[in-house]
Motif scaffolding. Sequence first.
Motif, PDB file in Angstrom:
ATOM      1  N   VAL A 206      20.941   4.565   5.375  1.00 58.07           N
ATOM      2  CA  VAL A 206      20.779   4.535   6.835  1.00 58.07           C
ATOM      3  C   VAL A 206      19.317   4.783   7.209  1.00 58.07           C
ATOM      4  O   VAL A 206      18.764   4.115   8.095  1.00 58.07           O
ATOM      5  CB  VAL A 206      21.689   5.590   7.494  1.00 58.07           C
ATOM      6  CG1 VAL A 206      21.380   5.703   8.991  1.00 58.07           C
ATOM      7  CG2 VAL A 206      23.155   5.215   7.302  1.00 58.07           C
ATOM      8  N   ALA A 207      18.670   5.738   6.523  1.00 56.63           N
ATOM      9  CA  ALA A 207      17.270   6.044   6.802  1.00 56.63           C
ATOM     10  C   ALA A 207      16.370   4.849   6.500  1.00 56.63           C
ATOM     11  O   ALA A 207      15.439   4.550   7.250  1.00 56.63           O
ATOM     12  CB  ALA A 207      16.827   7.258   5.981  1.00 56.63           C
ATOM     13  N   GLU A 208      16.649   4.132   5.402  1.00 57.53           N
ATOM     14  CA  GLU A 208      15.854   2.961   5.048  1.00 57.53           C
ATOM     15  C   GLU A 208      16.048   1.840   6.063  1.00 57.53           C
ATOM     16  O   GLU A 208      15.082   1.166   6.454  1.00 57.53           O
ATOM     17  CB  GLU A 208      16.243   2.474   3.651  1.00 57.53           C
ATOM     18  CG  GLU A 208      15.499   1.230   3.167  1.00 57.53           C
ATOM     19  CD  GLU A 208      14.011   1.434   3.017  1.00 57.53           C
ATOM     20  OE1 GLU A 208      13.296   0.429   2.870  1.00 57.53           O
ATOM     21  OE2 GLU A 208      13.558   2.598   3.040  1.00 57.53           O
ATOM     22  N   GLU A 209      17.278   1.639   6.510  1.00 59.58           N
ATOM     23  CA  GLU A 209      17.547   0.622   7.530  1.00 59.58           C
ATOM     24  C   GLU A 209      16.825   0.951   8.826  1.00 59.58           C
ATOM     25  O   GLU A 209      16.293   0.062   9.495  1.00 59.58           O
ATOM     26  CB  GLU A 209      19.052   0.506   7.765  1.00 59.58           C
ATOM     27  CG  GLU A 209      19.814  -0.102   6.593  1.00 59.58           C
ATOM     28  CD  GLU A 209      21.310  -0.108   6.811  1.00 59.58           C
ATOM     29  OE1 GLU A 209      21.766   0.554   7.788  1.00 59.58           O
ATOM     30  OE2 GLU A 209      22.040  -0.747   6.034  1.00 59.58           O
ATOM     31  N   GLU A 210      16.809   2.228   9.183  1.00 60.36           N
ATOM     32  CA  GLU A 210      16.121   2.649  10.406  1.00 60.36           C
ATOM     33  C   GLU A 210      14.614   2.436  10.272  1.00 60.36           C
ATOM     34  O   GLU A 210      13.948   2.016  11.225  1.00 60.36           O
ATOM     35  CB  GLU A 210      16.419   4.119  10.667  1.00 60.36           C
ATOM     36  CG  GLU A 210      15.878   4.656  11.983  1.00 60.36           C
ATOM     37  CD  GLU A 210      16.535   4.034  13.201  1.00 60.36           C
ATOM     38  OE1 GLU A 210      15.927   4.069  14.285  1.00 60.36           O
ATOM     39  OE2 GLU A 210      17.662   3.503  13.069  1.00 60.36           O
ATOM     40  N   ARG A 211      14.081   2.715   9.088  1.00 61.15           N
ATOM     41  CA  ARG A 211      12.643   2.512   8.870  1.00 61.15           C
ATOM     42  C   ARG A 211      12.264   1.041   8.992  1.00 61.15           C
ATOM     43  O   ARG A 211      11.273   0.680   9.641  1.00 61.15           O
ATOM     44  CB  ARG A 211      12.263   3.034   7.480  1.00 61.15           C
ATOM     45  CG  ARG A 211      10.761   3.003   7.191  1.00 61.15           C
ATOM     46  CD  ARG A 211      10.483   3.318   5.734  1.00 61.15           C
ATOM     47  NE  ARG A 211      10.937   2.249   4.871  1.00 61.15           N
ATOM     48  CZ  ARG A 211      10.251   1.111   4.656  1.00 61.15           C
ATOM     49  NH1 ARG A 211       9.075   0.916   5.252  1.00 61.15           N
ATOM     50  NH2 ARG A 211      10.723   0.191   3.841  1.00 61.15           N
ATOM     51  N   LEU A 212      13.079   0.156   8.383  1.00 68.23           N
ATOM     52  CA  LEU A 212      12.815  -1.274   8.462  1.00 68.23           C
ATOM     53  C   LEU A 212      12.933  -1.784   9.894  1.00 68.23           C
ATOM     54  O   LEU A 212      12.164  -2.655  10.323  1.00 68.23           O
ATOM     55  CB  LEU A 212      13.794  -2.035   7.549  1.00 68.23           C
ATOM     56  CG  LEU A 212      13.639  -1.786   6.041  1.00 68.23           C
ATOM     57  CD1 LEU A 212      14.741  -2.504   5.269  1.00 68.23           C
ATOM     58  CD2 LEU A 212      12.275  -2.248   5.561  1.00 68.23           C
TER      59      LEU A 212
ATOM     60  N   LYS B 111      12.274  -0.094  12.630  1.00 69.89           N
ATOM     61  CA  LYS B 111      11.083   0.323  13.358  1.00 69.89           C
ATOM     62  C   LYS B 111       9.878  -0.537  12.990  1.00 69.89           C
ATOM     63  O   LYS B 111       9.041  -0.854  13.840  1.00 69.89           O
ATOM     64  CB  LYS B 111      10.785   1.793  13.071  1.00 69.89           C
ATOM     65  CG  LYS B 111      11.794   2.744  13.709  1.00 69.89           C
ATOM     66  CD  LYS B 111      11.430   4.196  13.423  1.00 69.89           C
ATOM     67  CE  LYS B 111      12.427   5.145  14.081  1.00 69.89           C
ATOM     68  NZ  LYS B 111      12.088   6.572  13.813  1.00 69.89           N
ATOM     69  N   GLU B 112       9.783  -0.925  11.711  1.00 68.30           N
ATOM     70  CA  GLU B 112       8.690  -1.791  11.275  1.00 68.30           C
ATOM     71  C   GLU B 112       8.766  -3.153  11.968  1.00 68.30           C
ATOM     72  O   GLU B 112       7.752  -3.712  12.380  1.00 68.30           O
ATOM     73  CB  GLU B 112       8.731  -1.972   9.756  1.00 68.30           C
ATOM     74  CG  GLU B 112       8.376  -0.724   8.965  1.00 68.30           C
ATOM     75  CD  GLU B 112       6.935  -0.309   9.166  1.00 68.30           C
ATOM     76  OE1 GLU B 112       6.091  -1.204   9.385  1.00 68.30           O
ATOM     77  OE2 GLU B 112       6.648   0.895   9.121  1.00 68.30           O
ATOM     78  N   GLU B 113       9.972  -3.699  12.085  1.00 71.88           N
ATOM     79  CA  GLU B 113      10.162  -4.979  12.764  1.00 71.88           C
ATOM     80  C   GLU B 113       9.806  -4.866  14.236  1.00 71.88           C
ATOM     81  O   GLU B 113       9.210  -5.784  14.815  1.00 71.88           O
ATOM     82  CB  GLU B 113      11.602  -5.451  12.595  1.00 71.88           C
ATOM     83  CG  GLU B 113      11.966  -5.833  11.161  1.00 71.88           C
ATOM     84  CD  GLU B 113      13.424  -6.230  11.026  1.00 71.88           C
ATOM     85  OE1 GLU B 113      14.169  -6.103  12.028  1.00 71.88           O
ATOM     86  OE2 GLU B 113      13.826  -6.653   9.925  1.00 71.88           O
ATOM     87  N   GLU B 114      10.177  -3.760  14.868  1.00 70.32           N
ATOM     88  CA  GLU B 114       9.865  -3.572  16.288  1.00 70.32           C
ATOM     89  C   GLU B 114       8.360  -3.505  16.507  1.00 70.32           C
ATOM     90  O   GLU B 114       7.847  -4.011  17.500  1.00 70.32           O
ATOM     91  CB  GLU B 114      10.523  -2.290  16.784  1.00 70.32           C
ATOM     92  CG  GLU B 114      12.047  -2.385  16.883  1.00 70.32           C
ATOM     93  CD  GLU B 114      12.679  -1.071  17.301  1.00 70.32           C
ATOM     94  OE1 GLU B 114      11.947  -0.057  17.334  1.00 70.32           O
ATOM     95  OE2 GLU B 114      13.894  -1.065  17.596  1.00 70.32           O
ATOM     96  N   LYS B 115       7.634  -2.908  15.572  1.00 66.39           N
ATOM     97  CA  LYS B 115       6.181  -2.838  15.697  1.00 66.39           C
ATOM     98  C   LYS B 115       5.559  -4.228  15.687  1.00 66.39           C
ATOM     99  O   LYS B 115       4.602  -4.510  16.402  1.00 66.39           O
ATOM    100  CB  LYS B 115       5.599  -2.014  14.544  1.00 66.39           C
ATOM    101  CG  LYS B 115       5.847  -0.526  14.672  1.00 66.39           C
ATOM    102  CD  LYS B 115       5.189   0.217  13.511  1.00 66.39           C
ATOM    103  CE  LYS B 115       5.436   1.713  13.610  1.00 66.39           C
ATOM    104  NZ  LYS B 115       4.805   2.449  12.483  1.00 66.39           N
ATOM    105  N   VAL B 116       6.123  -5.140  14.869  1.00 69.36           N
ATOM    106  CA  VAL B 116       5.597  -6.506  14.774  1.00 69.36           C
ATOM    107  C   VAL B 116       5.750  -7.231  16.098  1.00 69.36           C
ATOM    108  O   VAL B 116       4.848  -7.933  16.561  1.00 69.36           O
ATOM    109  CB  VAL B 116       6.312  -7.281  13.649  1.00 69.36           C
ATOM    110  CG1 VAL B 116       5.891  -8.737  13.666  1.00 69.36           C
ATOM    111  CG2 VAL B 116       6.014  -6.646  12.301  1.00 69.36           C
ATOM    112  N   PHE B 117       6.911  -7.078  16.743  1.00 70.99           N
ATOM    113  CA  PHE B 117       7.166  -7.786  17.995  1.00 70.99           C
ATOM    114  C   PHE B 117       6.453  -7.136  19.177  1.00 70.99           C
ATOM    115  O   PHE B 117       5.965  -7.815  20.073  1.00 70.99           O
ATOM    116  CB  PHE B 117       8.675  -7.829  18.272  1.00 70.99           C
ATOM    117  CG  PHE B 117       9.421  -8.772  17.376  1.00 70.99           C
ATOM    118  CD1 PHE B 117       9.338 -10.144  17.562  1.00 70.99           C
ATOM    119  CD2 PHE B 117      10.182  -8.291  16.326  1.00 70.99           C
ATOM    120  CE1 PHE B 117      10.018 -11.017  16.728  1.00 70.99           C
ATOM    121  CE2 PHE B 117      10.868  -9.153  15.487  1.00 70.99           C
ATOM    122  CZ  PHE B 117      10.790 -10.512  15.690  1.00 70.99           C
ATOM    123  N   ILE B 118       6.390  -5.812  19.192  1.00 76.63           N
ATOM    124  CA  ILE B 118       5.783  -5.118  20.326  1.00 76.63           C
ATOM    125  C   ILE B 118       4.264  -5.187  20.265  1.00 76.63           C
ATOM    126  O   ILE B 118       3.581  -5.413  21.261  1.00 76.63           O
ATOM    127  CB  ILE B 118       6.246  -3.646  20.351  1.00 76.63           C
ATOM    128  CG1 ILE B 118       7.749  -3.600  20.619  1.00 76.63           C
ATOM    129  CG2 ILE B 118       5.486  -2.862  21.416  1.00 76.63           C
ATOM    130  CD1 ILE B 118       8.323  -2.196  20.559  1.00 76.63           C
TER     131      ILE B 118
END
Length: 225
Positions: free
Chosen positions: A128-134, A136-143
């Motif tokens: 779950v922690a790894e999925e949450e980290r990924l 957040k990384e994807e959100e950084k790319v779009f934002i």
Amino acid sequence: MTDYKEEQRNEIEALQCIYPEEFSGISSDSFDISISSESNNYLDEAVDSVCVVLHFEYTAMYPDESPNFEIVSCSLEEEDEEAILKLLKEQAEENLGMVMVFTLVSAVQEYLNESLDRIKIEKENAKVAEEERLKKEEEKVFIGTPVTIESFLKWKTTFGGEMKTKQVTEIKSKKLTGRELFLHGKVKDDSDLTLLDESDRVEVDESLFEDIDDLDLDDDIEIED
């Protein structure tokens, strides 16, 4: 007087019935028992089970004395092995005077069940922690990076300075010929022509100036009256 050998033989027969596949006799007074955890279906099945093989050896006065025991193999960490040995020692002391191997094996199996549940929960939490980290990384790319007035002015100053430096470098690195200077000036003049009406424009034949370098401008020019 207690017949220790008889009690030991009776216990071995009972253990062979309870653990037909897990029991492995070594001699008349020593044997191995393989113990595996029981899996809970509601948890991640990526880890099927954990197991340990225990070796038991009766002493002359068992069960009034604790049997000798050791871990032959274990799929858990070293710290778990130490915890299992401590658990066996405690259970043996509490059950002196009674045949106790079944009690000892049951206590270890309960420990393995709890260990398996712990391992699966840890793996699920890590997933779950790894999925949450990924995520957040994807959100950084779009934002992207938020733009503020300060960051924009800083970028503008840096960008303007870089462009100016680049232009100066290009001009210094390239020496224009006379014809290129003429044409460069003509281009600039042509840009000004866009401000004139069509009727006011005069076209210049550039070929008239191609041989201008051959003219001797020092010769006197006679002008007739």
